[in-house]
Design a protein around this motif. Structure first.
Motif, mmCIF file in Angstrom:
data_model
loop_
_atom_site.group_PDB
_atom_site.id
_atom_site.type_symbol
_atom_site.label_atom_id
_atom_site.label_comp_id
_atom_site.label_asym_id
_atom_site.label_seq_id
_atom_site.Cartn_x
_atom_site.Cartn_y
_atom_site.Cartn_z
ATOM 1 N N ASP A 34 0.850 -1.189 0.000
ATOM 2 C CA ASP A 34 0.000 0.000 0.000
ATOM 3 C C ASP A 34 0.888 1.243 0.000
ATOM 4 O O ASP A 34 1.506 1.581 1.008
ATOM 5 N N ILE A 35 0.938 1.944 -1.129
ATOM 6 C CA ILE A 35 1.853 3.079 -1.225
ATOM 7 C C ILE A 35 1.371 4.276 -0.413
ATOM 8 O O ILE A 35 2.177 5.114 0.001
ATOM 9 N N LEU A 36 0.058 4.377 -0.163
ATOM 10 C CA LEU A 36 -0.423 5.468 0.680
ATOM 11 C C LEU A 36 0.035 5.267 2.119
ATOM 12 O O LEU A 36 0.385 6.229 2.808
ATOM 13 N N ALA A 37 0.027 4.022 2.574
ATOM 14 C CA ALA A 37 0.494 3.738 3.933
ATOM 15 C C ALA A 37 1.965 4.102 4.083
ATOM 16 O O ALA A 37 2.410 4.505 5.162
ATOM 17 N N ASP A 38 2.717 3.989 2.991
ATOM 18 C CA ASP A 38 4.142 4.314 3.037
ATOM 19 C C ASP A 38 4.410 5.813 2.976
ATOM 20 O O ASP A 38 5.335 6.312 3.612
ATOM 21 N N ALA A 39 3.603 6.537 2.184
ATOM 22 C CA ALA A 39 3.987 7.911 1.848
ATOM 23 C C ALA A 39 3.008 8.985 2.287
ATOM 24 O O ALA A 39 3.359 10.171 2.274
ATOM 25 N N PHE A 40 1.772 8.609 2.667
ATOM 26 C CA PHE A 40 0.802 9.646 3.006
ATOM 27 C C PHE A 40 -0.214 9.091 3.996
ATOM 28 O O PHE A 40 -1.063 8.276 3.639
ATOM 29 N N THR A 41 -0.126 9.549 5.238
ATOM 30 C CA THR A 41 -1.013 9.044 6.293
ATOM 31 C C THR A 41 -1.919 10.135 6.862
ATOM 32 O O THR A 41 -2.602 9.912 7.856
ATOM 33 N N GLY A 77 -5.154 22.203 1.603
ATOM 34 C CA GLY A 77 -4.484 23.446 1.960
ATOM 35 C C GLY A 77 -3.921 23.443 3.363
ATOM 36 O O GLY A 77 -3.006 24.205 3.666
ATOM 37 N N CYS A 78 -4.468 22.578 4.218
ATOM 38 C CA CYS A 78 -3.993 22.514 5.603
ATOM 39 C C CYS A 78 -2.830 21.542 5.752
ATOM 40 O O CYS A 78 -1.764 21.917 6.235
ATOM 41 N N CYS A 79 -3.033 20.293 5.345
ATOM 42 C CA CYS A 79 -2.029 19.255 5.616
ATOM 43 C C CYS A 79 -1.628 18.436 4.394
ATOM 44 O O CYS A 79 -1.062 17.355 4.527
ATOM 45 N N GLY A 80 -1.941 18.940 3.204
ATOM 46 C CA GLY A 80 -1.372 18.335 2.018
ATOM 47 C C GLY A 80 -2.221 17.293 1.321
ATOM 48 O O GLY A 80 -3.365 17.009 1.678
ATOM 49 N N ALA A 81 -1.622 16.706 0.295
ATOM 50 C CA ALA A 81 -2.251 15.682 -0.531
ATOM 51 C C ALA A 81 -1.139 14.944 -1.262
ATOM 52 O O ALA A 81 0.015 15.383 -1.265
ATOM 53 N N LEU A 82 -1.493 13.819 -1.872
ATOM 54 C CA LEU A 82 -0.507 13.049 -2.619
ATOM 55 C C LEU A 82 -0.891 13.025 -4.092
ATOM 56 O O LEU A 82 -1.984 12.586 -4.447
ATOM 57 N N TYR A 83 0.024 13.502 -4.931
ATOM 58 C CA TYR A 83 -0.179 13.543 -6.378
ATOM 59 C C TYR A 83 0.864 12.679 -7.075
ATOM 60 O O TYR A 83 1.994 12.535 -6.595
ATOM 61 N N VAL A 84 0.467 12.142 -8.230
ATOM 62 C CA VAL A 84 1.399 11.415 -9.080
ATOM 63 C C VAL A 84 1.135 11.817 -10.530
ATOM 64 O O VAL A 84 0.001 12.143 -10.898
ATOM 65 N N VAL A 106 8.521 13.678 -1.779
ATOM 66 C CA VAL A 106 7.771 12.471 -1.423
ATOM 67 C C VAL A 106 8.694 11.274 -1.595
ATOM 68 O O VAL A 106 9.329 11.110 -2.642
ATOM 69 N N ASP A 107 8.750 10.443 -0.575
ATOM 70 C CA ASP A 107 9.679 9.316 -0.576
ATOM 71 C C ASP A 107 9.067 8.100 -1.278
ATOM 72 O O ASP A 107 8.769 7.081 -0.665
ATOM 73 N N LEU A 108 8.851 8.254 -2.582
ATOM 74 C CA LEU A 108 8.375 7.150 -3.409
ATOM 75 C C LEU A 108 9.162 7.148 -4.715
ATOM 76 O O LEU A 108 9.439 8.215 -5.276
ATOM 77 N N PRO A 109 9.490 5.976 -5.231
ATOM 78 C CA PRO A 109 10.217 5.907 -6.505
ATOM 79 C C PRO A 109 9.255 5.989 -7.687
ATOM 80 O O PRO A 109 8.033 5.999 -7.525
ATOM 81 N N ALA A 110 9.814 6.034 -8.876
ATOM 82 C CA ALA A 110 9.002 5.909 -10.085
ATOM 83 C C ALA A 110 8.599 4.446 -10.243
ATOM 84 O O ALA A 110 9.378 3.538 -9.945
ATOM 85 N N PHE A 111 7.356 4.222 -10.696
ATOM 86 C CA PHE A 111 6.865 2.870 -10.924
ATOM 87 C C PHE A 111 6.572 2.686 -12.411
ATOM 88 O O PHE A 111 6.044 3.588 -13.063
ATOM 89 N N ARG A 112 6.867 1.498 -12.890
ATOM 90 C CA ARG A 112 6.712 1.177 -14.312
ATOM 91 C C ARG A 112 5.830 -0.066 -14.430
ATOM 92 O O ARG A 112 6.151 -1.117 -13.876
#
Length: 248
Positions: A34-41, A77-84, A106-112
């Motif tokens: 789960d990449i959200l669990a890794d990078a955005f909580t 605007g308060c605490c962010g969001a995760l975009y790709v 954001v501590d996530l690599p590129a995914f292919r």
């Protein structure tokens, strides 16, 4: 960027009805993680109503585009969001250029991903409605029906905002309307938002949505709704009572 091919799984998570205010969300799993669990909580994944629609934002094309996968529970605007950023590159789909407006990086690599496998998973998740409860299905179909015929509401000087169903209120649908329309907000004119609560039965969702659509536009829907947005001054100018604050 690594040349390693990844596997994408899109999982819809429905909160327990006891979690009042919790949202249905789409969780993106890469190779089962789960990449959200890794990078955005800070908040949930986006609602499938936004992400999982035919030709929706997860569909990859040769021209790259940015997609929001999650937003903070307060606000972006308060605490962010995760975009790709998503792009089709030949036989592959790339997820790259991760961004959180509230963080420097954001501590996530590129995914292919292999393009055909990726598209099959997006289409599977889009067409799989097994997670919906009856009111959620009615809400989706009712919103589709009303958006197909905007003239139905225009004659009442209303514009559809959204049709929602929440897991903690499993037997009802909420219809949100703007009067006279969203353009009034942009143009700094008086406007109000109305909320109409509609009961949902055990009848066939398709039949219910069709019947409710006809009922909603047969008479002025504002007469059966309550003001839930705008301002007391706008309500006065437009000739509607402003709701009194409920005492605790």
């Amino acid at each position: 960027m690594t040349d390693e091919k990844r596997c994408l799984t899109l999982r819809v998570v429905v909160p327990d009805p006891s979690q009042r205010g919790a949202n249905v969300e789409v969780r993106a799993l890469v190779d089962g993680r789960d990449i959200l669990a890794d990078a955005f909580t800070e908040g949930p994944g986006e609602d499938p109503q936004y992400l999982l629609v035919p030709g929706g934002p997860l569909t990859a094309a040769s021209v790259s585009h940015e997609v929001r996968l999650a937003e903070a529970s307060c606000t972006e605007g308060c605490c962010g969001a995760l975009y790709v950023t998503i792009q089709r590159d030949g036989d592959y789909v790339l997820w790259d250029e991760w961004r959180n407006p509230d963080e420097d990086e954001v501590d996530l690599p590129a995914f292919r991903f292999e393009a055909q496998e990726y598209q099959r998973e997006v289409e599977r998740a889009t067409t799989d409605r097994s997670w919906e409860w009856p009111a959620r299905t009615v809400a989706r179909l009712l919103e589709q029906r009303l958006r197909e015929r905007p003239d139905w509401l225009a004659r009442w000087e209303c514009e559809l905002g959204a049709v929602s169903a929440w897991s903690w209120e499993p037997d009802q649908v909420n219809v949100f309307l703007f009067h006279p329309g969203r353009s009034a907000i942009r143009e700094d004119h008086p406007w109000l938002q109305f909320r109409m609560i509609v009961a949902v039965s055990s009848d066939d969702p398709v039949d219910q949505a069709e019947r409710l659509a006809e009922q909603l536009v047969a008479t002025d829907p504002r007469q059966a709704a309550e003001v839930c947005g705008g301002s007391p001054e706008f309500a006065r100018q437009l000739g509607y009572p402003w709701p009194q604050r409920r005492r605790a």
